[in-house]
Scaffold this motif. Sequence first.
Motif, PDB file in Angstrom:
ATOM      1  N   ILE A 142     -47.304  23.238 -37.649  1.00  0.00           N
ATOM      2  CA  ILE A 142     -46.950  24.225 -36.622  1.00  0.00           C
ATOM      3  C   ILE A 142     -47.961  24.177 -35.482  1.00  0.00           C
ATOM      4  N   ASP A 143     -49.249  24.159 -35.820  1.00  0.00           N
ATOM      5  CA  ASP A 143     -50.291  24.159 -34.796  1.00  0.00           C
ATOM      6  C   ASP A 143     -50.233  22.897 -33.933  1.00  0.00           C
ATOM      7  N   THR A 144     -49.809  21.789 -34.540  1.00  0.00           N
ATOM      8  CA  THR A 144     -49.763  20.511 -33.814  1.00  0.00           C
ATOM      9  C   THR A 144     -48.491  20.373 -32.987  1.00  0.00           C
ATOM     10  N   TYR A 145     -47.361  20.697 -33.572  1.00  0.00           N
ATOM     11  CA  TYR A 145     -46.071  20.362 -32.946  1.00  0.00           C
ATOM     12  C   TYR A 145     -45.332  21.560 -32.354  1.00  0.00           C
ATOM     13  N   LYS A 146     -45.761  22.751 -32.681  1.00  0.00           N
ATOM     14  CA  LYS A 146     -45.237  23.978 -32.073  1.00  0.00           C
ATOM     15  C   LYS A 146     -43.701  23.980 -32.007  1.00  0.00           C
ATOM     16  N   GLY A 147     -43.152  24.064 -30.781  1.00  0.00           N
ATOM     17  CA  GLY A 147     -41.706  24.168 -30.613  1.00  0.00           C
ATOM     18  C   GLY A 147     -40.921  22.965 -31.086  1.00  0.00           C
ATOM     19  N   GLU A 148     -41.567  21.788 -31.144  1.00  0.00           N
ATOM     20  CA  GLU A 148     -40.873  20.611 -31.670  1.00  0.00           C
ATOM     21  C   GLU A 148     -40.477  20.810 -33.129  1.00  0.00           C
ATOM     22  N   LEU A 149     -41.326  21.510 -33.847  1.00  0.00           N
ATOM     23  CA  LEU A 149     -41.042  21.793 -35.251  1.00  0.00           C
ATOM     24  C   LEU A 149     -40.203  23.061 -35.396  1.00  0.00           C
TER      25      LEU A 149
END
Length: 323
Positions: free
Chosen positions: A65-72
Amino acid sequence: MKSYPVKFVPILKERLWGGTKLHDELEKEIESDITGESWELSAVKGDVSVVINGDYKGKDLQELIDTYKGELLGEHVFERFGSEFPILIKFIDARQDLSIQLHPHDDLARERHNSFGKTEMWYIMQADEGAELIVGFNKDVSREEYTGHLKANTLTELLNYEKVKEGDTFFIRTGKVHAIGAGVLLAEIQQTSDITYRIYDFNRRDKDGKLRELHTELALDAIDYTKKDDFKVSYTREKNVSNKMVHCPYFNTDYMEVEGHLEHDLSQRDSFTIYMCVEGSAAVETGGVREQLRRGETLLVPAGADKVDIIAEGAKLLEVFIG
């Protein structure tokens, strides 16, 4: 972000009321005979799910979540919830009756605990003969009547009991008193929150011989004292489509029974998608990666996936996403 079907290591929880069905029915790798919960997908602090397959193996859900935010998560999900994963997914085995409890609504939970409230739903996967749930009161109850029965140890006289079978589904709103009864195995989808007010526990003692804590005073302002038949979910079971079960502000859950090959369009969905297998098994493919999903397993499809292919012979799935 690489969008493939992501699987996680189950987080197994021993409970005073737990049993062996998570092993016997769902083939979880446990030895304890009091395992009550399998947390399938969690970002609760201290209990964050870890990826077990593919490119992200070894990373935990919070890292993703912290890395990909809205992509995930989906852009609108990330805008609404930030880096907090909004739901918690579990399988629950009740060998004994759970305590009678309720959950506060968002405003009260935020004020008291700096937390979300807890709206949840249950899908019954298996139930022993005569098994039942407690959901709500059997009549409208005043606060004074409730406290009187609580003091007299006769609270169960006010409660509504529901006999259950496989496929029955219940939506538990905040404030609704409830309890899972002995002999029930179910899938639970809930807001990410661990705020529970326990109001009655059948005078049971824990492994150290102590009575478990009750939250009598906290519960008084959180209880819905009215009788409402708003909990049993009616849904269709048409094959190879998403059948609406529960759509609420906190999560959407659809029932899918897949026979053959289903190509499922996700291109208009600005949300991650979770699949829980509650019967049979299926192959789930997206991003060129195929994963087997059997009864009692859960996987996450990132929001970036445009479609998912599901191949099965009568598998029953719960599809969960944020609307």
